[in-house]
Design a protein around this motif. Structure first.
Motif, mmCIF file in Angstrom:
data_model
loop_
_atom_site.group_PDB
_atom_site.id
_atom_site.type_symbol
_atom_site.label_atom_id
_atom_site.label_comp_id
_atom_site.label_asym_id
_atom_site.label_seq_id
_atom_site.Cartn_x
_atom_site.Cartn_y
_atom_site.Cartn_z
ATOM 1 N N UNK A 12 -5.655 38.170 39.855
ATOM 2 C CA UNK A 12 -6.250 37.126 41.062
ATOM 3 C C UNK A 12 -7.422 36.882 41.187
ATOM 4 N N UNK A 13 -8.488 37.916 40.921
ATOM 5 C CA UNK A 13 -9.405 37.696 41.297
ATOM 6 C C UNK A 13 -10.343 36.682 39.944
ATOM 7 N N UNK A 14 -9.617 37.181 38.770
ATOM 8 C CA UNK A 14 -10.199 36.333 37.657
ATOM 9 C C UNK A 14 -10.247 35.131 37.762
ATOM 10 N N UNK A 15 -8.451 34.235 38.507
ATOM 11 C CA UNK A 15 -8.053 32.788 38.376
ATOM 12 C C UNK A 15 -9.311 31.945 39.545
ATOM 13 N N UNK A 16 -9.477 33.352 41.323
ATOM 14 C CA UNK A 16 -10.650 32.211 42.237
ATOM 15 C C UNK A 16 -11.796 32.407 40.793
ATOM 16 N N UNK A 17 -12.051 32.914 40.066
ATOM 17 C CA UNK A 17 -13.773 33.712 39.692
ATOM 18 C C UNK A 17 -13.313 31.670 39.414
ATOM 19 N N UNK A 18 -12.756 31.473 38.058
ATOM 20 C CA UNK A 18 -12.284 29.972 37.495
ATOM 21 C C UNK A 18 -12.262 28.535 38.728
ATOM 22 N N UNK A 19 -11.053 29.084 39.632
ATOM 23 C CA UNK A 19 -11.161 27.866 40.681
ATOM 24 C C UNK A 19 -12.244 28.635 41.645
ATOM 25 N N UNK A 20 -12.011 28.932 42.031
ATOM 26 C CA UNK A 20 -13.541 29.322 42.768
ATOM 27 C C UNK A 20 -14.385 28.774 42.435
ATOM 28 N N UNK A 21 -14.600 28.677 41.175
ATOM 29 C CA UNK A 21 -16.329 28.215 41.387
ATOM 30 C C UNK A 21 -16.142 26.601 41.025
ATOM 31 N N UNK A 22 -15.048 26.192 40.766
ATOM 32 C CA UNK A 22 -14.527 24.966 40.746
ATOM 33 C C UNK A 22 -14.876 24.140 42.219
ATOM 34 N N UNK A 23 -14.109 24.667 43.388
ATOM 35 C CA UNK A 23 -14.097 24.358 44.501
ATOM 36 C C UNK A 23 -15.284 24.329 45.300
ATOM 37 N N UNK A 24 -16.386 25.213 45.155
ATOM 38 C CA UNK A 24 -18.146 25.632 45.221
ATOM 39 C C UNK A 24 -18.090 24.479 44.584
ATOM 40 N N UNK A 25 -18.154 24.412 43.074
ATOM 41 C CA UNK A 25 -19.583 23.145 42.690
ATOM 42 C C UNK A 25 -19.240 21.875 43.464
ATOM 43 N N UNK A 26 -17.967 21.996 43.423
ATOM 44 C CA UNK A 26 -17.685 20.326 44.214
ATOM 45 C C UNK A 26 -18.157 20.954 45.637
ATOM 46 N N UNK A 27 -17.932 21.635 46.359
ATOM 47 C CA UNK A 27 -18.945 21.130 47.729
ATOM 48 C C UNK A 27 -19.884 21.404 48.402
ATOM 49 N N UNK A 28 -20.785 21.632 46.990
ATOM 50 C CA UNK A 28 -21.897 21.533 46.571
ATOM 51 C C UNK A 28 -22.726 20.311 46.111
ATOM 52 N N UNK A 29 -22.216 20.110 45.342
ATOM 53 C CA UNK A 29 -22.451 18.755 44.303
ATOM 54 C C UNK A 29 -22.259 17.334 44.657
ATOM 55 N N UNK A 57 -20.748 14.877 47.471
ATOM 56 C CA UNK A 57 -20.741 14.327 48.255
ATOM 57 C C UNK A 57 -19.010 13.565 48.898
ATOM 58 N N UNK A 58 -18.720 14.055 49.553
ATOM 59 C CA UNK A 58 -17.399 13.253 49.752
ATOM 60 C C UNK A 58 -16.527 12.888 50.795
ATOM 61 N N UNK A 59 -15.590 12.266 51.447
ATOM 62 C CA UNK A 59 -15.281 12.287 53.410
ATOM 63 C C UNK A 59 -14.231 13.558 53.718
ATOM 64 N N UNK A 60 -14.402 14.394 54.722
ATOM 65 C CA UNK A 60 -13.568 15.164 55.151
ATOM 66 C C UNK A 60 -14.725 16.460 54.135
ATOM 67 N N UNK A 61 -15.578 16.789 53.482
ATOM 68 C CA UNK A 61 -16.130 17.452 52.949
ATOM 69 C C UNK A 61 -16.201 18.883 54.105
#
Lengths: 332, 289
Positions: B67-84, B86-90
């Motif tokens: 679970x931690x590994x899955x989140x390490x990978x997909x959580x990174x993508x989510x964090x990246x998108x949220x920071x980098x 802009x999109x509607x509903x962010x």
């Protein structure tokens, strides 16, 4: 900042205020699904007590898993009475000296004011033709039950099946264990508790049969509709008791022995028994049992004392680590 | 420690910290270990090495790591998108990330079990394909992934915000390929935070009970987790046995977390001392040439 401090102070106050009321209060520590029974019973007893003694009682309820409640009482939860669904939980309090050693003799009927029975719930029309315990162990049948080691409901199911196998021609402990092995192989999961098992069977449509208390069947009818399932009474099943006891240590300290004893005694009154029947629990009163016969068809039952020599002994043989349940799964 | 600080109060704050941590963490843990010391080491080991306990330890730690590994990978993508980007509903998506924190875990478990059961919204499509999730060990991983998602995302977000996009541009102008920019510039900068998020998620997953028991199926030797065995011991009024399991679980977790912290320290130091960004960028160029 000031607002925050005030808010915090207010919430602390709200948390502690519950404990600071001066009035004779009884606390009933009870098992989880007893809510409905005592929700109706408490006002009934309050009225009765007011009428006979003139005293106004405040009645409080604490609900939780039976064993959790008992541990809380042992650790200092000041409950005047305990109303449980397993005798070994009250035995534990007796061992700790909180409840009288002969608690089962302090009230009639083994100190259990009402009973229930373990029954099967099957899908509409009973497509798999499930009639008895042997059908649950048949290949290709799936049965849903709560964890036999961790829940009272699951333990009752396990012991019912064991007693049935024992009573078959030529039945003995070894055969019973072998039978339980087959039955448990048909369980795709062990639910976390009784209600979780019901949800898994009714809502997620898993399994061909659910084993549960007779009293749960009516709850299921209310929740999911009467036409969705059928109740099957096996040829032999457990009469489950719901033992009650006064917590001696607490009533002596609080001076509430009289009230607490009366509170439990009143469970055997006509009103108390009728309330149990209306909550689909079999009353001890034979007249009421007849009156509510449409809820309670005749069924052949055994008690844990008769077949297993007491709740504590049954628990030690079957559900302690290394007991018969573990042997079914671990290192044969 | 004798250097003059702008804000005074080091002694007071340190004393407060020690008392606070002692009351909140050391006292209960100490009590637990004291209780366990009623049993000898050999008994504790015996309890932990029972066939059922061993299986539960395996299930708990494997599922938590996954679970931690899955989140390490997909959580990174989510964090990246949220920071980098802009999109509607962010802001809405950003708020969604915290929900697993707020939701009572039992509710999460029941909901997940309903969705992944054979007749559930997802279960009805994946079960015919041969994937069973509800009431299998996979279900445990799903529940743990849900519960621990915020740890990785929330740890990474501020760190990603600190990396200015200009650094990536600089790397690109110096000739780094896209992969080099990521692997040699961006990733080393966020790696320590990623490990922290991973460790937090992992630690949380090991102790998780409420959500797991509703979806696990709880079959002995297959899908029982250690916290369930602890409850099972308590159900037998075997407080000592429960404490023994808890102490062993704590010891293993502590060693693993210590290991992760060590790795993190090593990564942070390597990055900070030996490879400042300019050097890394220069190397990237060198690699490209």
């Amino acid at each position: 900042m000031k607002m925050l401090v005030r808010g915090l102070a207010a919430s602390l106050f709200a948390l502690s205020a519950g404990a600071a009321l001066a009035q004779t209060t009884l606390l009933n520590a009870s098992y989880d699904v007893a809510r409905d029974v005592y929700k109706d019973y408490n006002p009934m007893f309050q009225k009765h007590w007011k009428a006979t003694t003139g005293e106004t009682l405040e009645l409080k309820q604490s609900h939780g898993g039976s064993s959790k409640q008992v541990r809380a009482v042992a650790d200092g939860l000041e409950a005047d009475v305990v109303t449980m669904n397993q005798a070994n939980d009250i035995e534990f309090l007796a061992e700790k000296g909180l409840v009288a050693k002969d608690w089962a003799k302090k009230f009639p009927n083994n100190a259990s004011p009402y009973t229930s029975a373990m029954v099967f719930i099957v899908r509409k029309g009973n497509p798999k033709g499930i009639k008895d315990w042997s059908d649950l162990a048949a290949p290709g049948t799936q049965v849903i039950l709560p964890h036999p080691k961790n829940t009272g409901n699951g333990r009752n199911t396990y012991l019912s099946a064991w007693a049935w196998a024992l009573k078959q021609p030529g039945g003995n402990d070894a055969k019973a264990q072998e039978f339980l092995g087959r039955l448990l192989k048909n369980a795709p999961l062990f639910a976390a508790g009784g209600r979780d098992a019901t949800t898994t069977f009714m809502q997620r449509k898993m399994g061909d049969a659910l084993v549960t208390f007779e009293s749960e069947a009516e709850m299921i009818a209310k929740e999911f509709g009467k036409g969705e399932f059928e109740v099957v009474y096996p040829s032999l099943t457990m009469q489950t008791e719901f033992p009650v006891a006064v917590v001696e240590k607490v009533v002596d300290k609080k001076g509430t022995r009289k009230q607490a004893t009366a509170y439990l005694e009143y469970l055997w009154s006509k009103e108390g028994q009728e309330n149990a029947a209306q909550n689909y629990l079999r009353p001890r009163d034979p007249e009421l049992l007849k009156k509510y016969a449409h809820f309670f068809p005749p069924v052949k039952t055994f008690t844990v004392d008769e077949v297993f020599g007491g709740a504590n002994k049954a628990f030690a043989t079957h559900f302690k680590d290394g007991g018969s349940f573990d042997q079914v799964y671990v290192a044969k | 420690m004798k250097t003059n600080r702008v804000l005074p109060g080091f002694g007071l704050a340190l004393g407060y910290t020690l008392v606070y941590l002692s009351l909140l963490i050391l006292l209960p843990l100490g009590g637990m270990i004291l209780k366990a010391s009623d049993l000898g080491w050999s008994q504790i080991i015996d309890i932990a090495l029972g066939e059922r306990s061993l299986a539960a330890f395996r299930v708990t730690f494997t599922a938590s790591l996954l679970a931690a590994t899955v989140n390490g990978f997909f959580g990174l993508i989510v964090a990246w998108i949220l920071v980098r980007y802009p999109f509607p509903g962010k802001r809405f998506v950003d708020a969604l990330v915290d929900l697993p924190f707020a939701l009572p875990t039992a509710v999460a478990g029941i909901t997940l079990a309903t969705i992944y059961a054979g007749n559930g919204w997802l279960g009805r499509f994946i079960e015919p394909l041969g994937f069973k999730v509800a009431y299998t060990p996979v279900g445990i991983v799903v529940a743990l992934t849900f519960v621990t998602l915020p740890f990785v995302v929330r740890t990474l977000q501020p760190v990603i915000e600190d990396i200015e996009p200009e650094v990536e541009e600089a790397a690109a102008t110096l000739g780094a390929s896209r992969w080099q920019t990521f692997s040699r510039i961006v990733f080393p900068a966020i790696f320590p935070a990623l490990l922290t998020g991973f460790a937090l998620a992992f630690a949380r997953a090991i102790g998780e009970f409420g959500s797991v028991i509703f979806i696990a199926g709880n079959i002995p030797l297959v899908s029982e987790i250690v916290p369930l065995l602890i409850i099972s011991k308590l159900e037998q009024y075997d407080v000592l046995g429960a404490t023994a399991l808890a102490v062993v679980m704590l010891a293993i977790s502590f060693v693993m977390l210590l290991g992760i912290n060590g790795l993190q320290w090593w990564a942070a130091n390597r990055h900070r001392n030996n490879e400042p960004l300019e050097v890394a960028a220069g190397k990237a160029k060198g690699g490209a040439a």
